[in-house]
Design a protein around this motif. Structure first.
Motif, mmCIF file in Angstrom:
data_model
loop_
_atom_site.group_PDB
_atom_site.id
_atom_site.type_symbol
_atom_site.label_atom_id
_atom_site.label_comp_id
_atom_site.label_asym_id
_atom_site.label_seq_id
_atom_site.Cartn_x
_atom_site.Cartn_y
_atom_site.Cartn_z
ATOM 1 N N GLN A 36 27.944 42.858 39.522
ATOM 2 C CA GLN A 36 28.757 43.669 40.004
ATOM 3 C C GLN A 36 29.728 41.949 40.098
ATOM 4 N N GLY A 37 28.343 41.393 40.304
ATOM 5 C CA GLY A 37 29.562 39.121 40.704
ATOM 6 C C GLY A 37 30.753 39.224 39.587
ATOM 7 N N LEU A 38 30.036 39.338 37.809
ATOM 8 C CA LEU A 38 31.408 39.317 37.036
ATOM 9 C C LEU A 38 32.042 39.890 37.369
ATOM 10 N N ASP A 39 31.619 41.390 37.537
ATOM 11 C CA ASP A 39 32.486 42.566 37.302
ATOM 12 C C ASP A 39 33.604 42.082 38.471
ATOM 13 N N GLN A 43 37.842 41.602 37.867
ATOM 14 C CA GLN A 43 39.006 42.080 37.965
ATOM 15 C C GLN A 43 39.998 41.763 38.740
ATOM 16 N N ALA A 44 39.449 40.061 39.871
ATOM 17 C CA ALA A 44 40.454 39.053 40.488
ATOM 18 C C ALA A 44 41.072 38.199 39.140
ATOM 19 N N GLY A 45 40.770 38.140 38.220
ATOM 20 C CA GLY A 45 40.783 37.827 36.816
ATOM 21 C C GLY A 45 40.528 35.716 37.658
ATOM 22 N N GLY A 46 39.332 36.025 37.550
ATOM 23 C CA GLY A 46 39.222 34.609 37.766
ATOM 24 C C GLY A 46 39.686 34.208 39.051
ATOM 25 N N ARG A 71 32.820 30.875 30.591
ATOM 26 C CA ARG A 71 33.698 31.503 29.141
ATOM 27 C C ARG A 71 35.061 31.896 29.209
ATOM 28 N N GLU A 72 34.713 32.595 30.266
ATOM 29 C CA GLU A 72 36.070 33.960 30.359
ATOM 30 C C GLU A 72 37.072 32.811 31.224
ATOM 31 N N PHE A 73 36.542 32.496 32.120
ATOM 32 C CA PHE A 73 37.835 31.666 33.655
ATOM 33 C C PHE A 73 37.113 29.890 33.300
ATOM 34 N N PRO A 74 37.397 29.035 32.168
ATOM 35 C CA PRO A 74 36.813 27.888 31.742
ATOM 36 C C PRO A 74 36.923 26.854 33.073
ATOM 37 N N THR A 75 38.087 27.013 34.410
ATOM 38 C CA THR A 75 38.185 26.393 35.491
ATOM 39 C C THR A 75 37.619 27.113 36.913
#
Length: 123
Positions: A36-39, A43-46, A71-75
């Motif tokens: 759920q956290g990853l979802d 949804q928030a675009g990181g 991996r999806e949001f390196p920052t």
């Protein structure tokens, strides 16, 4: 202040952390497990200033979630929490992805201070 996501399967710990951080003026969103956290991160675009997550959770643990999010949001900035020594050792392998590991149980003052320190690293 900051936009935070707390990912914790234990309702009492989740509530304690959320209330403590809301008192500091942060906008807190909660998730009950890593999936759920990853979802929510997706949804928030990181866009969370900081993710605070338990390591040991059902379905997807905090380390899996942190790895996928980074991996999806390196920052992405992540602080992990655990009450288990072996889980803390697993987290040490994530240098560069996580900022800190908070030992549970923690006090209100401690979680507030550790989150404040993590946020100040990027102020």
């Amino acid at each position: 202040m900051a936009k935070l996501l707390i990912v914790e399967d234990d309702e009492s710990v989740r509530t304690l952390a959320a209330r403590a951080l809301e008192r500091d003026g942060h906008k807190v969103t909660i998730a009950t497990d890593g999936a759920q956290g990853l979802d929510m991160i997706r949804q928030a675009g990181g866009y969370y200033d900081l993710v605070v997550s338990d390591i040991r959770m059902p379905e997807m643990d905090g380390i899996e979630m942190a790895t996928a999010a980074a991996r999806e949001f390196p920052t992405m900035r992540i602080v992990l929490m655990t009450g288990y020594a072996d889980q803390r050792e697993r987290a040490e392998e994530l240098n560069g992805i996580i900022l800190d590991v908070v030992q549970k149980p923690f006090t209100l003052a401690e979680i507030r201070a550790r989150v404040g320190k993590a946020l100040s690293c990027f102020a």
